[in-house]
Write a protein that holds these residues in place. Structure first.
Motif, PDB file in Angstrom:
ATOM      1  N   ALA A  91      -0.164   9.421 -10.564  1.00 22.78           N
ATOM      2  CA  ALA A  91      -0.588   9.271  -9.160  1.00 22.78           C
ATOM      3  C   ALA A  91      -1.999   9.815  -8.981  1.00 22.78           C
ATOM      4  O   ALA A  91      -2.861   9.169  -8.375  1.00 22.78           O
ATOM      5  CB  ALA A  91       0.393  10.012  -8.251  1.00 22.78           C
TER       6      ALA A  91
ATOM      7  N   LEU B   7      -1.353   0.244  -4.366  1.00 25.42           N
ATOM      8  CA  LEU B   7      -0.546   1.361  -3.888  1.00 25.42           C
ATOM      9  C   LEU B   7      -1.427   2.586  -3.586  1.00 25.42           C
ATOM     10  O   LEU B   7      -2.260   2.966  -4.396  1.00 25.42           O
ATOM     11  CB  LEU B   7       0.513   1.727  -4.934  1.00 25.42           C
ATOM     12  N   GLY B   8      -1.207   3.160  -2.361  1.00 27.02           N
ATOM     13  CA  GLY B   8      -1.969   4.347  -1.981  1.00 27.02           C
ATOM     14  C   GLY B   8      -1.097   5.530  -1.635  1.00 27.02           C
ATOM     15  O   GLY B   8      -1.557   6.663  -1.569  1.00 27.02           O
TER      16      GLY B   8
ATOM     17  N   ARG C 272       0.827  -1.213   0.000  1.00 29.29           N
ATOM     18  CA  ARG C 272       0.000   0.000   0.000  1.00 29.29           C
ATOM     19  C   ARG C 272       0.859   1.262   0.000  1.00 29.29           C
ATOM     20  O   ARG C 272       0.376   2.352  -0.332  1.00 29.29           O
ATOM     21  CB  ARG C 272      -0.914  -0.010   1.237  1.00 29.29           C
TER      22      ARG C 272
ATOM     23  N   ARG D 103      -4.757   7.594 -10.284  1.00 29.99           N
ATOM     24  CA  ARG D 103      -5.038   6.390  -9.490  1.00 29.99           C
ATOM     25  C   ARG D 103      -5.371   6.714  -8.039  1.00 29.99           C
ATOM     26  O   ARG D 103      -5.568   5.801  -7.234  1.00 29.99           O
ATOM     27  CB  ARG D 103      -3.839   5.438  -9.556  1.00 29.99           C
TER      28      ARG D 103
ATOM     29  N   ILE E 241      -3.357   7.985  -5.895  1.00 32.16           N
ATOM     30  CA  ILE E 241      -2.187   7.669  -5.055  1.00 32.16           C
ATOM     31  C   ILE E 241      -1.657   8.990  -4.472  1.00 32.16           C
ATOM     32  O   ILE E 241      -1.437   9.946  -5.205  1.00 32.16           O
ATOM     33  CB  ILE E 241      -1.077   6.975  -5.882  1.00 32.16           C
ATOM     34  N   ARG E 242      -1.520   9.026  -3.162  1.00 32.15           N
ATOM     35  CA  ARG E 242      -0.976  10.217  -2.512  1.00 32.15           C
ATOM     36  C   ARG E 242       0.541  10.239  -2.635  1.00 32.15           C
ATOM     37  O   ARG E 242       1.179   9.165  -2.644  1.00 32.15           O
ATOM     38  CB  ARG E 242      -1.381  10.265  -1.043  1.00 32.15           C
TER      39      ARG E 242
ATOM     40  N   PHE F 135       4.918   1.689 -10.490  1.00 33.24           N
ATOM     41  CA  PHE F 135       3.535   2.147 -10.268  1.00 33.24           C
ATOM     42  C   PHE F 135       2.546   1.088 -10.755  1.00 33.24           C
ATOM     43  O   PHE F 135       1.646   0.652 -10.048  1.00 33.24           O
ATOM     44  CB  PHE F 135       3.283   3.432 -11.080  1.00 33.24           C
TER      45      PHE F 135
END
Ligand code: 8YV
Length: 311
Positions: free
Chosen positions: A85, A67-68, A46, A88, A90-91, A61
């Motif tokens: 990012a 993945l977060g 994650r 998706r 993602i931070r 990626f």
């Protein structure tokens, strides 16, 4: 046990212990068979930890469906595809401020070392050459025209240090800042009016090879170039040619186009001072970077607001 965190690079600080106490971490850089590991564990990752100058590849990626968070231990984030990012959700976080003074200190130190030939002087004494006579005279550091490329946190910290040197301070940036120092809208205009050009600007497509042949010629044969930002900002081939042809007096470099590889033609030159990307490499900075990176990781897993978000 599922792996929470994929660590792409060592954290050169005490932050490692806290990290491994609270999370199941895989050190990517220690894996013997990365492809096999990734096939087995990719779904559980994650969060990824990485360095400012390393980022994360788009391939990585794509390989991490859960993945977060990409938590960067560094201020630069040009090696992270922020659009991907965002798409998706993602931070992305970095660690600004806690390394500003360390990088600014190195910029000024590299300037002094380069202009006063301190590394060469050390070798001169160690090699016993002093017996035969004095070193060549060097350039005065104080009272010169200092030009700062990029006027963010680090550029402004460099300016605060240079105010003690007398002389004049000017800068270039995307926009004019609230500053007593002269603003130039282009790097080439700044270079024309500078004896020393100090590169602190963030790297990215807009600043790639920002310092090329035209800027180097504008700085000229009595000019000095210092780079503590990213190697990509300078056309390294043109820099080497300018130094070889004495169209530039000397350069002090902490960053390079293809780190950790440094072109032999560059390292063979007498008029360069070279350091291995140590701008933030102090115990205090790296500890603070690791702790801030961990604070972002903790906030992410707790569902709290992130301390230093980029995306
Ligand atoms: C390195 C840096 O990334 O902060 C940055 O962007 O370039 C440096 O601090 C270092 O490897 C820390 O991650």
């Amino acid at each position: 046990m599922p792996i929470d965190v994929l660590q792409l690079t060592p954290l050169i600080a005490a932050g490692d212990e806290d990290l491994h106490r609270n999370y199941s971490v895989c050190r990517w850089y220690d894996l013997p068979d990365r492809e096999r590991w990734l096939d087995e564990h990719n779904a559980s990752i994650r969060a990824v930890i990485t360095a400012g100058h390393l980022g994360i590849s788009n391939e990585m990626f794509r390989r991490l469906p859960s993945l977060g968070l990409v938590a960067i231990a560094g201020v630069g984030y040009e090696k992270v595809d922020l659009d991907a990012a965002r798409e998706r959700g993602i931070r992305v976080t970095n660690t600004p401020d806690v390394l500003t003074n360390d990088v600014a200190d190195l910029a000024v130190g590299l300037m002094i070392a380069t202009m006063r030939q301190i590394a060469a002087a050390d070798r001169y004494v160690r090699d016993g050459r002093w017996i035969a006579g004095e070193m060549d005279l060097a350039a005065r550091v104080s009272g010169r025209r200092y030009g700062i490329v990029g006027f963010g946190r680090i550029g402004q910290a460099v300016a605060r240090r240079l105010e003690g040197f007398g002389g004049s301070i000017a800068y270039t940036s995307r926009t004019k800042k609230q500053s007593p120092h002269a603003f130039h809208s282009t790097v080439i205009d700044l270079a024309r009016e500078s004896d020393v050009l100090i590169v602190t600007v963030a790297a990215g497509p807009a600043t790639r090879h920002l310092v090329g042949r035209a800027v180097l010629d504008a700085l000229g044969p009595t000019g000095f170039l210092i780079n503590v930002a990213r190697g990509s900002i300078i056309d390294e081939t043109e820099l080497i040619a300018a130094l070889q042809d004495r169209r530039l007096a000397a350069a002090g470099l902490d960053v390079y186009a293809d780190e950790p590889r440094v072109p032999p033609a560059l390292s063979a030159l007498p008029n360069v001072t070279l350091t291995p990307h140590i701008g933030s490499a102090t115990v205090d900075a790296r500890l603070a970077m690791a702790r801030l990176m961990l604070a972002n990781l903790d906030a992410f897993y707790a569902g709290h607001p992130l301390p230093t978000p980029v995306v």
